[in-house]
Motif scaffolding. Structure first.
Motif, PDB file in Angstrom:
ATOM      1  N   ALA A   1      -1.926 -11.280  -3.407  1.00 51.90           N
ATOM      2  CA  ALA A   1      -3.373 -11.379  -3.160  1.00 51.90           C
ATOM      3  C   ALA A   1      -4.186 -11.534  -4.661  1.00 51.90           C
ATOM      4  CB  ALA A   1      -3.634 -10.283  -2.350  1.00 51.90           C
TER       5      ALA A   1
ATOM      6  N   LEU B   1      -2.096  -7.399   5.503  1.00 52.02           N
ATOM      7  CA  LEU B   1      -2.665  -6.188   5.434  1.00 52.02           C
ATOM      8  C   LEU B   1      -3.943  -5.866   6.447  1.00 52.02           C
ATOM      9  CD1 LEU B   1      -1.918  -6.967   2.249  1.00 52.02           C
ATOM     10  CD2 LEU B   1      -3.491  -4.988   1.810  1.00 52.02           C
TER      11      LEU B   1
ATOM     12  N   PHE C   1     -11.773 -16.573  -2.928  1.00 55.68           N
ATOM     13  CA  PHE C   1     -10.317 -16.829  -2.999  1.00 55.68           C
ATOM     14  C   PHE C   1      -9.830 -17.740  -2.444  1.00 55.68           C
ATOM     15  CE2 PHE C   1      -8.772 -11.858  -3.601  1.00 55.68           C
ATOM     16  CZ  PHE C   1      -9.980 -11.537  -3.980  1.00 55.68           C
TER      17      PHE C   1
HETATM   18  C1  LIG Z   1     -16.547 -11.707   9.219  1.00 60.40           C
HETATM   19  C2  LIG Z   1     -16.419 -10.676   8.256  1.00 60.40           C
HETATM   20  C3  LIG Z   1     -16.753 -11.143   6.779  1.00 60.40           C
HETATM   21  C4  LIG Z   1     -16.421 -10.576   5.622  1.00 60.40           C
HETATM   22  C5  LIG Z   1     -16.190 -10.948   4.345  1.00 60.40           C
HETATM   23  C6  LIG Z   1     -15.874  -9.906   3.245  1.00 60.40           C
HETATM   24  C7  LIG Z   1     -14.272 -10.156   3.072  1.00 60.40           C
HETATM   25  C8  LIG Z   1     -13.910  -9.217   2.265  1.00 60.40           C
HETATM   26  C9  LIG Z   1     -12.272  -8.820   2.732  1.00 60.40           C
HETATM   27  C10 LIG Z   1     -11.867  -7.900   1.891  1.00 60.40           C
HETATM   28  C11 LIG Z   1     -10.864  -8.770   0.789  1.00 60.40           C
HETATM   29  C12 LIG Z   1      -9.883  -7.655   0.165  1.00 60.40           C
HETATM   30  C13 LIG Z   1      -9.005  -8.385  -0.647  1.00 60.40           C
HETATM   31  C14 LIG Z   1      -8.020  -7.686  -1.284  1.00 60.40           C
HETATM   32  C15 LIG Z   1      -6.951  -8.615  -2.268  1.00 60.40           C
HETATM   33  C16 LIG Z   1      -5.708  -7.612  -2.432  1.00 60.40           C
HETATM   34  O1  LIG Z   1      -5.364  -7.814  -3.567  1.00 60.40           O
HETATM   35  S1  LIG Z   1      -5.281  -6.535  -1.286  1.00 60.40           S
HETATM   36  C17 LIG Z   1      -3.622  -5.908  -2.102  1.00 60.40           C
HETATM   37  C18 LIG Z   1      -2.329  -6.785  -1.800  1.00 60.40           C
HETATM   38  N1  LIG Z   1      -1.168  -6.330  -2.316  1.00 60.40           N
HETATM   39  C19 LIG Z   1       0.014  -6.086  -1.792  1.00 60.40           C
HETATM   40  O2  LIG Z   1       0.100  -6.305  -0.504  1.00 60.40           O
HETATM   41  C20 LIG Z   1       0.922  -5.715  -2.542  1.00 60.40           C
HETATM   42  C21 LIG Z   1       1.400  -4.268  -2.117  1.00 60.40           C
HETATM   43  N2  LIG Z   1       2.492  -3.809  -2.817  1.00 60.40           N
HETATM   44  C22 LIG Z   1       3.655  -4.268  -2.667  1.00 60.40           C
HETATM   45  O3  LIG Z   1       4.121  -5.095  -2.006  1.00 60.40           O
HETATM   46  C23 LIG Z   1       4.939  -3.630  -3.563  1.00 60.40           C
HETATM   47  O4  LIG Z   1       4.533  -2.391  -4.188  1.00 60.40           O
HETATM   48  C24 LIG Z   1       5.368  -4.541  -4.910  1.00 60.40           C
HETATM   49  C25 LIG Z   1       6.198  -5.644  -4.186  1.00 60.40           C
HETATM   50  C26 LIG Z   1       4.220  -5.106  -5.654  1.00 60.40           C
HETATM   51  C27 LIG Z   1       6.196  -3.658  -5.615  1.00 60.40           C
HETATM   52  O5  LIG Z   1       7.103  -3.228  -4.967  1.00 60.40           O
HETATM   53  P1  LIG Z   1       7.915  -1.963  -5.703  1.00 60.40           P
HETATM   54  O6  LIG Z   1       8.572  -2.141  -6.820  1.00 60.40           O
HETATM   55  O7  LIG Z   1       9.204  -1.491  -4.567  1.00 60.40           O
HETATM   56  O8  LIG Z   1       6.981  -0.616  -5.692  1.00 60.40           O
HETATM   57  P2  LIG Z   1       6.528   0.142  -4.802  1.00 60.40           P
HETATM   58  O9  LIG Z   1       7.422   1.221  -4.407  1.00 60.40           O
HETATM   59  O10 LIG Z   1       6.109  -0.647  -3.568  1.00 60.40           O
HETATM   60  O11 LIG Z   1       5.039   0.584  -5.113  1.00 60.40           O
HETATM   61  C28 LIG Z   1       4.965   1.611  -6.310  1.00 60.40           C
HETATM   62  C29 LIG Z   1       3.626   2.454  -6.194  1.00 60.40           C
HETATM   63  O12 LIG Z   1       2.580   1.658  -6.245  1.00 60.40           O
HETATM   64  C30 LIG Z   1       1.654   1.599  -5.102  1.00 60.40           C
HETATM   65  N3  LIG Z   1       1.073   0.416  -4.578  1.00 60.40           N
HETATM   66  C31 LIG Z   1       1.819  -0.718  -4.579  1.00 60.40           C
HETATM   67  N4  LIG Z   1       0.836  -1.892  -4.603  1.00 60.40           N
HETATM   68  C32 LIG Z   1      -0.365  -1.488  -4.697  1.00 60.40           C
HETATM   69  C33 LIG Z   1      -1.844  -1.560  -4.610  1.00 60.40           C
HETATM   70  N5  LIG Z   1      -1.948  -3.038  -4.381  1.00 60.40           N
HETATM   71  N6  LIG Z   1      -2.622  -0.831  -4.765  1.00 60.40           N
HETATM   72  C34 LIG Z   1      -2.590   0.526  -4.864  1.00 60.40           C
HETATM   73  N7  LIG Z   1      -1.170   0.925  -5.146  1.00 60.40           N
HETATM   74  C35 LIG Z   1      -0.229   0.158  -4.692  1.00 60.40           C
HETATM   75  C36 LIG Z   1       2.552   1.995  -3.823  1.00 60.40           C
HETATM   76  O13 LIG Z   1       2.096   2.518  -2.749  1.00 60.40           O
HETATM   77  C37 LIG Z   1       3.778   2.989  -4.543  1.00 60.40           C
HETATM   78  O14 LIG Z   1       3.129   4.122  -4.765  1.00 60.40           O
HETATM   79  P3  LIG Z   1       3.682   5.792  -4.765  1.00 60.40           P
HETATM   80  O15 LIG Z   1       4.571   5.701  -6.051  1.00 60.40           O
HETATM   81  O16 LIG Z   1       4.674   5.606  -3.420  1.00 60.40           O
HETATM   82  O17 LIG Z   1       2.585   6.548  -4.892  1.00 60.40           O
END
Ligand SMILES: CCCCCCCCCCCC/C=C/CC(=O)SCCNC(=O)CCNC(=O)[C@H](O)C(C)(C)COP(=O)(O)OP(=O)(O)OC[C@H]1O[C@@H](n2cnc3c(N)ncnc32)[C@H](O)[C@@H]1OP(=O)(O)O
Length: 243
Positions: free
Chosen positions: A93, A122, A130
């Motif tokens: 993302a 999500l 984007f």
């Molecule tokens: C009609 C209406 C119109 C309206 C218009 C408005 C539109 C607005 C819309 C809003 C848009 C918002 C945009 C968002 C974009 C983004 O970037 S959202 C984030 C997307 N990211 C993901 O999906 C990735 C998520 N993470 C993973 O898949 C995995 O963590 C990994 C593959 C990157 C790594 O895996 P691994 O090595 O196994 O680590 P984990 O154990 O999963 O993670 C460790 C630790 O980090 C935390 N974490 C992971 N990702 C995030 C994150 N993005 N943010 C915060 N924290 C994160 C995860 O929970 C673990 O935490 P703990 O150790 O368990 O506490």
């Protein structure tokens, strides 16, 4: 520029601000002509925007956060420096957006290192800028499918759709980025910079013209109960993965 915000290089407000300051410093120093953007977190380029910044906070915080996200994109997308990403890990993302804003992308050949704009997985949507950045990179049809399905492309597919420019063995990702850089730096700087601006300004201007409205839309959208619930469920799933 090596991103280091363990464990997953999530783009928190603090980290976005650090990246912005680093970029500004390099841009204002005439000795610098290029950046190679890579990660210092093993196996992870970036997990994208920090979900904790978008979950359970108040509207003022959401607005401040979104303004910083916009600013980082605008600065990277329009930077007069040559910016090449050496993608050495999974890249989701907002992290993918950062890489798509570079002039050239090299991805390490590891099937785990998928990249894409996976927002729909999500329960959220990729904002129009984007989407525009992806369309400018891979074309409308590929972007439409990728965005709706929230596809994360493994290296061979990322190369095939044009999301990255080169896939190389993992230990060569930095050297490949450096070799590519030589070609970009051989072009007269002013001609390259003006051409970059010509290509990118219309896309950036769309956001610049609607910046405040975009912030308000984000705040309204992210504050919805259903969206907050979806983000909490997603975060929970990430945590449960470990157990
Ligand atoms: C009609 C209406 C119109 C309206 C218009 C408005 C539109 C607005 C819309 C809003 C848009 C918002 C945009 C968002 C974009 C983004 O970037 S959202 C984030 C997307 N990211 C993901 O999906 C990735 C998520 N993470 C993973 O898949 C995995 O963590 C990994 C593959 C990157 C790594 O895996 P691994 O090595 O196994 O680590 P984990 O154990 O999963 O993670 C460790 C630790 O980090 C935390 N974490 C992971 N990702 C995030 C994150 N993005 N943010 C915060 N924290 C994160 C995860 O929970 C673990 O935490 P703990 O150790 O368990 O506490």
């Amino acid at each position: 520029m090596k991103m280091r915000n363990p464990p997953v290089n999530s783009l928190s407000l603090e980290f976005l601000t650090e990246l912005l300051i680093s970029l500004e410093k390099l841009e204002s120093d005439k000795a610098f002509h290029a950046i190679i953007l890579t990660s210092d977190c093993p196996g992870i380029f970036s997990a994208g925007l920090d979900l904790m910044e978008m979950c359970g906070r108040d509207p003022t915080h959401y607005a401040e956060y979104w303004k910083a996200v916009q600013e980082l994109w605008l600065r990277f997308y329009l930077s007069h420096l040559v910016v090449i990403s050496a993608i050495n890990g999974v890249n989701a993302a907002g992290g993918c957006l950062l890489a798509l804003s570079c002039d050239y992308r090299v991805l390490a050949d590891n099937p785990k290192y998928a990249m894409g704009l996976n927002e729909t997985l999500l329960g959220i949507i990729a904002p129009f800028w984007f989407k525009d950045t992806l369309v400018n990179t891979v074309g409308h049809r590929t972007a439409e499918r990728a965005l709706q399905l929230g596809l994360l492309f493994p290296p061979a597919e990322a190369l095939q759709v044009g999301m990255v420019d080169k896939v190389v063995p993992e230990d060569q990702v930095l050297s490949a980025a450096r070799s590519e850089l030589a070609q970009w730096l051989a072009i007269p700087g002013h001609a390259r910079q003006l051409t970059k601006s010509l290509m990118r300004k219309p896309t950036a201007d769309r956001l610049l013209k609607e910046r405040d409205a975009d912030i308000q839309n984000f705040v309204r959208f992210i504050s919805r109960d259903a969206i907050q619930k979806a983000l909490r469920v997603y975060l929970e799933k990430l945590k449960q993965k470990k157990t």
